[in-house]
Design a protein around this motif. Structure first.
Motif, PDB file in Angstrom:
ATOM      1  N   ASN A 187      -0.914  14.057  14.103  1.00 38.57           N
ATOM      2  CA  ASN A 187      -1.181  14.635  13.033  1.00 38.57           C
ATOM      3  C   ASN A 187      -0.694  13.884  12.075  1.00 38.57           C
ATOM      4  O   ASN A 187       0.776  13.624  11.623  1.00 38.57           O
ATOM      5  N   VAL A 188      -1.557  13.062  11.238  1.00 32.00           N
ATOM      6  CA  VAL A 188      -0.898  12.114  10.072  1.00 32.00           C
ATOM      7  C   VAL A 188      -1.546  12.306   8.729  1.00 32.00           C
ATOM      8  O   VAL A 188      -2.802  12.633   8.830  1.00 32.00           O
ATOM      9  N   VAL A 189      -0.716  12.143   7.974  1.00 36.98           N
ATOM     10  CA  VAL A 189      -1.150  12.334   6.330  1.00 36.98           C
ATOM     11  C   VAL A 189      -1.036  10.950   5.783  1.00 36.98           C
ATOM     12  O   VAL A 189      -0.100  10.264   5.668  1.00 36.98           O
ATOM     13  N   ILE A 190      -2.071  10.504   5.364  1.00 42.91           N
ATOM     14  CA  ILE A 190      -2.363   9.012   4.551  1.00 42.91           C
ATOM     15  C   ILE A 190      -2.432   9.392   2.888  1.00 42.91           C
ATOM     16  O   ILE A 190      -3.346  10.248   2.658  1.00 42.91           O
ATOM     17  N   VAL A 191      -1.427   9.060   2.021  1.00 41.50           N
ATOM     18  CA  VAL A 191      -1.578   9.348   0.848  1.00 41.50           C
ATOM     19  C   VAL A 191      -2.020   7.922   0.028  1.00 41.50           C
ATOM     20  O   VAL A 191      -1.476   6.925   0.400  1.00 41.50           O
ATOM     21  N   GLY A 192      -3.012   7.992  -0.870  1.00 35.07           N
ATOM     22  CA  GLY A 192      -3.315   6.772  -1.641  1.00 35.07           C
ATOM     23  C   GLY A 192      -4.874   6.869  -1.657  1.00 35.07           C
ATOM     24  O   GLY A 192      -5.627   7.059  -0.891  1.00 35.07           O
TER      25      GLY A 192
ATOM     26  N   HIS B 179      -5.391  13.541   7.620  1.00 37.18           N
ATOM     27  CA  HIS B 179      -5.512  13.940   6.412  1.00 37.18           C
ATOM     28  C   HIS B 179      -5.198  12.958   5.282  1.00 37.18           C
ATOM     29  O   HIS B 179      -4.442  12.076   5.470  1.00 37.18           O
ATOM     30  N   TRP B 180      -6.174  12.918   4.451  1.00 38.78           N
ATOM     31  CA  TRP B 180      -6.163  11.931   3.220  1.00 38.78           C
ATOM     32  C   TRP B 180      -5.820  12.756   1.842  1.00 38.78           C
ATOM     33  O   TRP B 180      -6.558  13.447   1.423  1.00 38.78           O
ATOM     34  N   VAL B 181      -4.826  12.302   1.320  1.00 40.46           N
ATOM     35  CA  VAL B 181      -4.477  12.791  -0.020  1.00 40.46           C
ATOM     36  C   VAL B 181      -4.644  11.648  -1.016  1.00 40.46           C
ATOM     37  O   VAL B 181      -4.027  10.662  -0.924  1.00 40.46           O
ATOM     38  N   SER B 182      -5.566  12.073  -2.012  1.00 39.52           N
ATOM     39  CA  SER B 182      -5.591  11.143  -3.256  1.00 39.52           C
ATOM     40  C   SER B 182      -5.525  11.794  -4.520  1.00 39.52           C
ATOM     41  O   SER B 182      -6.201  12.812  -4.687  1.00 39.52           O
ATOM     42  N   ARG B 183      -4.635  11.107  -5.476  1.00 38.21           N
ATOM     43  CA  ARG B 183      -4.443  11.741  -6.750  1.00 38.21           C
ATOM     44  C   ARG B 183      -5.701  11.532  -7.661  1.00 38.21           C
ATOM     45  O   ARG B 183      -6.276  12.415  -8.405  1.00 38.21           O
ATOM     46  N   ARG B 184      -6.247  10.201  -7.424  1.00 39.44           N
ATOM     47  CA  ARG B 184      -7.574  10.149  -8.500  1.00 39.44           C
ATOM     48  C   ARG B 184      -8.765   9.311  -7.309  1.00 39.44           C
ATOM     49  O   ARG B 184      -8.195   8.787  -6.404  1.00 39.44           O
TER      50      ARG B 184
ATOM     51  N   SER C 260     -13.520  14.709  10.283  1.00 35.27           N
ATOM     52  CA  SER C 260     -12.634  13.722  11.133  1.00 35.27           C
ATOM     53  C   SER C 260     -11.281  13.286  10.322  1.00 35.27           C
ATOM     54  O   SER C 260     -10.311  13.005  10.769  1.00 35.27           O
ATOM     55  N   ILE C 261     -11.907  12.880   9.050  1.00 39.79           N
ATOM     56  CA  ILE C 261     -10.870  12.464   7.716  1.00 39.79           C
ATOM     57  C   ILE C 261     -11.023  13.755   6.959  1.00 39.79           C
ATOM     58  O   ILE C 261     -11.937  14.016   6.238  1.00 39.79           O
ATOM     59  N   GLN C 262      -9.727  14.619   6.804  1.00 38.46           N
ATOM     60  CA  GLN C 262      -9.876  15.665   5.911  1.00 38.46           C
ATOM     61  C   GLN C 262      -9.176  15.345   4.497  1.00 38.46           C
ATOM     62  O   GLN C 262      -8.171  14.973   4.497  1.00 38.46           O
ATOM     63  N   HIS C 263     -10.229  15.162   3.700  1.00 38.77           N
ATOM     64  CA  HIS C 263      -9.979  14.663   2.381  1.00 38.77           C
ATOM     65  C   HIS C 263      -9.352  15.827   1.382  1.00 38.77           C
ATOM     66  O   HIS C 263      -9.913  16.813   1.332  1.00 38.77           O
ATOM     67  N   HIS C 264      -8.401  15.599   0.659  1.00 45.67           N
ATOM     68  CA  HIS C 264      -7.779  16.444  -0.114  1.00 45.67           C
ATOM     69  C   HIS C 264      -7.552  15.788  -1.205  1.00 45.67           C
ATOM     70  O   HIS C 264      -6.731  14.914  -2.109  1.00 45.67           O
ATOM     71  N   PRO C 265      -8.882  15.854  -2.314  1.00 46.27           N
ATOM     72  CA  PRO C 265      -9.031  15.045  -3.622  1.00 46.27           C
ATOM     73  C   PRO C 265      -8.103  15.541  -4.855  1.00 46.27           C
ATOM     74  O   PRO C 265      -7.914  16.824  -4.630  1.00 46.27           O
TER      75      PRO C 265
ATOM     76  N   ASP D 125       3.200  14.945  11.958  1.00 47.29           N
ATOM     77  CA  ASP D 125       3.919  14.048  12.685  1.00 47.29           C
ATOM     78  C   ASP D 125       4.408  12.946  11.760  1.00 47.29           C
ATOM     79  O   ASP D 125       5.319  12.219  12.137  1.00 47.29           O
ATOM     80  N   ALA D 126       3.496  12.430  10.807  1.00 50.39           N
ATOM     81  CA  ALA D 126       3.997  11.328  10.056  1.00 50.39           C
ATOM     82  C   ALA D 126       3.394  11.382   8.773  1.00 50.39           C
ATOM     83  O   ALA D 126       2.024  11.878   8.605  1.00 50.39           O
ATOM     84  N   VAL D 127       3.930  10.905   7.621  1.00 50.29           N
ATOM     85  CA  VAL D 127       3.420  10.630   6.331  1.00 50.29           C
ATOM     86  C   VAL D 127       3.342   9.099   5.992  1.00 50.29           C
ATOM     87  O   VAL D 127       4.535   8.519   5.887  1.00 50.29           O
ATOM     88  N   VAL D 128       2.281   8.587   5.751  1.00 49.28           N
ATOM     89  CA  VAL D 128       2.293   7.318   5.315  1.00 49.28           C
ATOM     90  C   VAL D 128       1.639   7.043   3.956  1.00 49.28           C
ATOM     91  O   VAL D 128       0.675   7.354   3.604  1.00 49.28           O
ATOM     92  N   PHE D 129       2.717   6.216   3.039  1.00 57.90           N
ATOM     93  CA  PHE D 129       2.029   6.168   1.570  1.00 57.90           C
ATOM     94  C   PHE D 129       1.520   4.862   1.348  1.00 57.90           C
ATOM     95  O   PHE D 129       2.251   3.936   1.629  1.00 57.90           O
ATOM     96  N   ALA D 130       0.208   4.711   1.157  1.00 61.92           N
ATOM     97  CA  ALA D 130      -0.236   3.593   0.826  1.00 61.92           C
ATOM     98  C   ALA D 130      -0.513   3.471  -0.837  1.00 61.92           C
ATOM     99  O   ALA D 130      -1.583   3.521  -1.309  1.00 61.92           O
ATOM    100  N   THR D 131       0.503   3.593  -1.351  1.00 60.35           N
ATOM    101  CA  THR D 131       0.714   3.643  -2.953  1.00 60.35           C
ATOM    102  C   THR D 131       1.218   2.304  -3.419  1.00 60.35           C
ATOM    103  O   THR D 131       1.702   2.350  -4.456  1.00 60.35           O
TER     104      THR D 131
END
Length: 553
Positions: free
Chosen positions: A177-182, A217-222, A348-353, A378-384
């Protein structure tokens, strides 16, 4: 006559290109400082799953030196590294490179002549100083400090929090379970690597990595424009349209520049920060380029995207990643990997826009949208992106901002003499814009181009800074430090005194009145070959012979 000395900091795409240009001049002793043990710059440390995205391979090579082997449509990291090594060998650059040598300080020379004194630390820990007449910074737009936001509660999170640049050292991206930010290209690379694929290329073909992750999970600000690779039944490569002038409406813009020069504007086209025109020699010199870009910006107020553009880009009603502004607002556009959209739609990619992480708790992240939270992470990856920490001359560190160093023509700063910066020239054809920028730099050093007054340069820098910050509509701050291909190359060509219509130029003496030549210019697809190094150099030398010692203004 003793040759002048030039230092090039970095041996990535920009550094190697700079070394070639100065060696070609014949009047410079070139030294390249490289912190790594091989050439390649950002490609040396890039994750193995990374490949080209900003342009296809047929637009990503040095003018006059195409790929020496058959490569993928979007070249992989290893293919690009081999290409850069072959370029360095072909133009005898390898012998000029001091590997594993880090420039830690740039200070004014104290031995009399103009220039800079570099303090260099070698891999052994030994240090030394050396004087140079000119310095080219090619430290890379992505060579800064990893940008990991400081969010409350990270100490008690209880799981890895890392930057995308650190993924090559571990396998955290493959945890359940991974969250990718950016919202930029790197975030998309990381998301697709979760499924061990990227544009049809498979990675980590081990039994443990063949299972689909439990949660991504995919978290994006814009939200940027994420366009497909191919349209029209998978037959047409969308990236190829970036090589056509009509796609950027730049034929008329360039024509105005050629015919009317810097006076091709009205007072109403200037914004409040523009400065009056300055008498400069026999011509009026002004920050036309910035007002030209801002004229386009002012003509396209922020508007929602049209249904037609959304349809052409493959969006559907209900998609979570629909952009909020139209393409005319020059928002960032990023090519989506082949199966990316289907994975977002299938969840499959849960987007949080349009949200951010407000705080961490034990293996949980809390989002700004209605107090949403994601559990059992399990991990958070910042692609920022990165925060720039480039080495600049003593006393000028304040000019470097989080998203780069803003410059006149993206190359020089009036407060830093005898130095050029080539790391902010990313475009749809990055090697071309870098090469054209270096033609411009070497022409200045030959006294063939006269720079405008410092206040005019500062005014243009301020305008370009405002424009680039506003157009960076993703979380990747590095996107704010790019150039538009056609406006940049056209302006450089005019500064150099050569024809910016490179397709038209091939028609020789018939080019201006032949309608077929103009059709070729409008609908012909540009490539690095249209800015071939030897052809551009020959045209510049021809202008020099015609003008004698006269300065190009």
């Amino acid at each position: 006559m003793t040759n002048r000395k030039v230092a090039v900091i970095g041996s990535g795409v920009a550094g190697l290109c700079a070394a070639r240009h100065f060696l070609h001049e014949g009047s410079w002793d070139v030294v390249v400082f490289e912190i790594n043990s091989s050439v390649g710059g950002v490609w040396v440390k890039a994750n193995d799953f990374v490949c080209l995205h900003s342009s296809p391979s047929n637009g990503y090579y040095f003018p006059g030196f195409p790929f020496q082997e058959k490569v993928n449509e979007f070249a992989t990291k290893s293919q690009i590294q081999r290409y850069l090594e072959s370029f360095a060998c072909e133009f005898v650059i390898m012998d000029k490179i001091r590997f594993r040598s880090k420039v830690v300080q740039i200070s004014p020379r104290t031995d009399g002549p103009r220039g800079w004194k570099l303090t260099v630390v070698e891999w052994t820990g030994d240090s030394y100083q050396q004087e140079f007449d000119f310095v080219v910074s090619a430290q890379g737009a992505y060579s800064g400090i990893p940008n990991i936001p400081q969010i409350p509660g990270h100490e008690s999170f209880g799981a890895p929090i890392l930057h995308s640049s650190q993924l090559s050292k571990n396998n955290h991206i493959q945890l359940p379970n991974v969250v990718i930010v950016g919202g930029g290209k790197t975030a998309l690379d990381c998301l697709m690597h979760r499924f061990n694929e990227h544009d049809g290329i498979m990675y980590h073909a081990s039994s443990s990595s063949s299972h689909v992750p439990q949660q991504t999970h995919w978290v994006s600000r814009r939200t940027a424009w994420y366009y497909p690779q191919r349209v029209f039944f998978n037959c047409f490569n969308v990236m190829s349209i970036l090589g056509y002038r009509f796609a950027f409406m730049s034929v008329w813009d360039a024509f105005r520049l050629v015919v009317f020069g810097d006076d091709a504007r009205s007072e109403s086209e200037l914004d409040e920060t523009s400065t009056p025109e300055h008498d400069h020699g026999s011509k009026k010199e002004s920050s036309w380029f910035s007002s030209f870009l801002w004229r386009r910006k002012a003509a396209t107020p922020v508007t929602p995207p049209s249904w037609l553009s959304l349809y052409l880009f493959g969006y559907r009603a209900g998609d979570s990643m629909i952009p909020t502004t139209s393409l005319s607002n020059q928002c960032a556009a990023i090519m989506q990997p082949t199966t990316f959209l289907s994975k977002v739609r299938s969840n499959s990619i849960q987007h949080h826009p349009q949200t951010t992480i407000t705080r961490f708790s034990h293996r949980t992240i809390h989002l700004s949208n209605n107090n949403t939270q994601i559990n059992n992470i399990d991990a958070v990856v910042f692609a920022t992106g990165t925060i720039q920490n480039m080495v600049v001359p003593d006393g000028f560190k304040g000019l470097v901002e989080s998203n780069g160093l803003f410059l006149y023509r993206h190359l020089v700063h009036p407060e830093i003499p005898d130095m050029a910066f080539c790391q902010g020239l990313g475009s749809t054809m990055t090697p071309v814009t870098i090469s054209m920028g270096l033609h411009w730099i070497t022409a200045i050093l030959r006294n063939e181009i006269l720079l405008p007054p410092a206040e005019t340069q500062i005014s243009e820098i301020k305008n370009l800074k405002r424009m680039q910050i506003e157009r960076a509509c993703t979380d990747d701050a590095d996107l704010a430090n790019r150039v538009e291909f056609f406006p940049f190359c056209d302006r450089v060509c005019l500064d150099l005194g050569i024809c910016p219509f490179r397709k038209l130029n091939r028609w020789g003496i018939t080019k201006w009145w032949n309608p077929l030549a103009w059709v070729h210019e409008v609908v012909g697809c540009y490539s690095p070959d249209d800015y071939d190094f030897d052809i551009i150099d020959a045209e510049i030398r021809s202008i020099r012979r015609e003008k004698g010692d006269e300065i190009i203004k």
